[in-house]
Design a protein around this motif. Structure first.
Motif, PDB file in Angstrom:
ATOM      1  N   LEU A  75       0.845  -1.183   0.000  1.00 24.15           N
ATOM      2  CA  LEU A  75       0.000   0.000   0.000  1.00 24.15           C
ATOM      3  C   LEU A  75       0.885   1.240   0.000  1.00 24.15           C
ATOM      4  O   LEU A  75       0.776   2.083  -0.874  1.00 24.15           O
ATOM      5  N   PHE A  76       1.800   1.333   0.960  1.00 28.37           N
ATOM      6  CA  PHE A  76       2.697   2.477   1.068  1.00 28.37           C
ATOM      7  C   PHE A  76       4.116   2.154   0.624  1.00 28.37           C
ATOM      8  O   PHE A  76       4.928   3.046   0.443  1.00 28.37           O
ATOM      9  N   TYR A  77       4.445   0.890   0.485  1.00 28.12           N
ATOM     10  CA  TYR A  77       5.765   0.502  -0.020  1.00 28.12           C
ATOM     11  C   TYR A  77       5.702  -0.902  -0.600  1.00 28.12           C
ATOM     12  O   TYR A  77       4.763  -1.659  -0.351  1.00 28.12           O
ATOM     13  N   PHE A  78       6.714  -1.208  -1.395  1.00 27.34           N
ATOM     14  CA  PHE A  78       6.885  -2.538  -1.953  1.00 27.34           C
ATOM     15  C   PHE A  78       8.234  -3.073  -1.493  1.00 27.34           C
ATOM     16  O   PHE A  78       9.200  -2.319  -1.409  1.00 27.34           O
ATOM     17  N   ALA A  79       8.298  -4.352  -1.192  1.00 25.94           N
ATOM     18  CA  ALA A  79       9.548  -4.989  -0.793  1.00 25.94           C
ATOM     19  C   ALA A  79      10.095  -5.758  -1.991  1.00 25.94           C
ATOM     20  O   ALA A  79       9.378  -6.535  -2.621  1.00 25.94           O
ATOM     21  N   GLY A  80      11.342  -5.500  -2.305  1.00 25.32           N
ATOM     22  CA  GLY A  80      11.971  -6.174  -3.435  1.00 25.32           C
ATOM     23  C   GLY A  80      13.354  -6.671  -3.095  1.00 25.32           C
ATOM     24  O   GLY A  80      13.782  -6.633  -1.935  1.00 25.32           O
ATOM     25  N   LYS A  81      14.091  -7.098  -4.101  1.00 25.47           N
ATOM     26  CA  LYS A  81      15.432  -7.656  -3.908  1.00 25.47           C
ATOM     27  C   LYS A  81      16.400  -6.630  -3.334  1.00 25.47           C
ATOM     28  O   LYS A  81      17.349  -6.981  -2.645  1.00 25.47           O
ATOM     29  N   ARG A  82      16.174  -5.369  -3.609  1.00 22.65           N
ATOM     30  CA  ARG A  82      17.058  -4.307  -3.115  1.00 22.65           C
ATOM     31  C   ARG A  82      16.500  -3.618  -1.873  1.00 22.65           C
ATOM     32  O   ARG A  82      16.962  -2.571  -1.479  1.00 22.65           O
ATOM     33  N   GLY A  83      15.499  -4.189  -1.265  1.00 24.91           N
ATOM     34  CA  GLY A  83      14.918  -3.613  -0.058  1.00 24.91           C
ATOM     35  C   GLY A  83      13.579  -2.963  -0.339  1.00 24.91           C
ATOM     36  O   GLY A  83      12.848  -3.354  -1.243  1.00 24.91           O
ATOM     37  N   ILE A  84      13.295  -1.927   0.425  1.00 22.05           N
ATOM     38  CA  ILE A  84      11.998  -1.265   0.360  1.00 22.05           C
ATOM     39  C   ILE A  84      12.007  -0.150  -0.671  1.00 22.05           C
ATOM     40  O   ILE A  84      12.945   0.630  -0.748  1.00 22.05           O
ATOM     41  N   ARG A  85      10.928  -0.094  -1.457  1.00 22.56           N
ATOM     42  CA  ARG A  85      10.728   0.993  -2.418  1.00 22.56           C
ATOM     43  C   ARG A  85       9.400   1.654  -2.064  1.00 22.56           C
ATOM     44  O   ARG A  85       8.355   1.014  -2.067  1.00 22.56           O
ATOM     45  N   GLY A  86       9.486   2.930  -1.730  1.00 20.80           N
ATOM     46  CA  GLY A  86       8.308   3.664  -1.308  1.00 20.80           C
ATOM     47  C   GLY A  86       7.261   3.808  -2.395  1.00 20.80           C
ATOM     48  O   GLY A  86       7.570   3.840  -3.583  1.00 20.80           O
ATOM     49  N   ASN A  87       6.018   3.900  -1.971  1.00 16.90           N
ATOM     50  CA  ASN A  87       4.884   4.075  -2.872  1.00 16.90           C
ATOM     51  C   ASN A  87       4.036   5.248  -2.366  1.00 16.90           C
ATOM     52  O   ASN A  87       2.828   5.140  -2.236  1.00 16.90           O
ATOM     53  N   MET A  88       4.722   6.355  -2.059  1.00 13.48           N
ATOM     54  CA  MET A  88       4.036   7.516  -1.485  1.00 13.48           C
ATOM     55  C   MET A  88       4.467   8.787  -2.222  1.00 13.48           C
ATOM     56  O   MET A  88       4.879   9.762  -1.600  1.00 13.48           O
TER      57      MET A  88
END
Length: 159
Positions: A75-88
């Protein structure tokens, strides 16, 4: 300019996960209607201001619980191979305005500067917020009434 005030104490917000809430955490979901309300308000928020005391050199547990429970994955972030990517992308600025018994210099030099290093430059940087700031009224228990009024005027200008 309009503001929404979220008063965690007045709302009787509980920042602790129940077992059923924790099971929904990985999915970015919640059963709590108050958390859903906060999420809806924050989806359109351009500026977020936290006003709280410093407790044991950091934000109070209720504020940390608010971040833990409301800023959900997917909702506010996505978790990927490089860590957290914000979605705000709409959230341009986060400000933290605090008071503390300890002087500000002491919190920064001897207590780890947790509000700046972890809360702002860790959590909110990961969420993608570019403008982050902290202003503290340190040594508040030994300040005069005049010094308190002066600080409140500064806070008024910030807001």
């Amino acid at each position: 300019m309009s503001f929404d005030v979220l008063d965690l104490y007045a709302d009787q917000f509980n920042g602790q996960y129940t077992a059923s809430e924790y099971n929904l955490y990985r999915q970015g979901k919640t059963l709590d209607p108050l958390v859903k309300s906060y999420e809806a308000q924050l989806r359109h928020c351009e500026r977020l201001i936290f006003i709280c005391p410093v407790w044991w050199n950091d934000v109070p547990a209720i504020v940390k619980g608010f971040v833990d429970m409301v800023f959900k994955r997917n909702l506010f972030y996505f978790a990927g191979k490089r860590g957290i990517r914000g979605n705000m992308s709409q959230l341009k600025r986060v400000q933290v305005l605090t008071t503390s018994t300890s002087p500000t210099w002491y919190l920064k030099l001897f207590c780890g500067n947790a509000i700046r290093k972890v809360f702002l430059n860790g959590t909110f940087k990961q969420l993608g917020v570019k403008s982050r700031s902290w202003q503290n009224f340190g040594g508040s228990t030994v300040k005069t009434a005049s010094q308190c009024r002066h600080y409140l005027l500064k806070v008024q200008n910030v807001i």
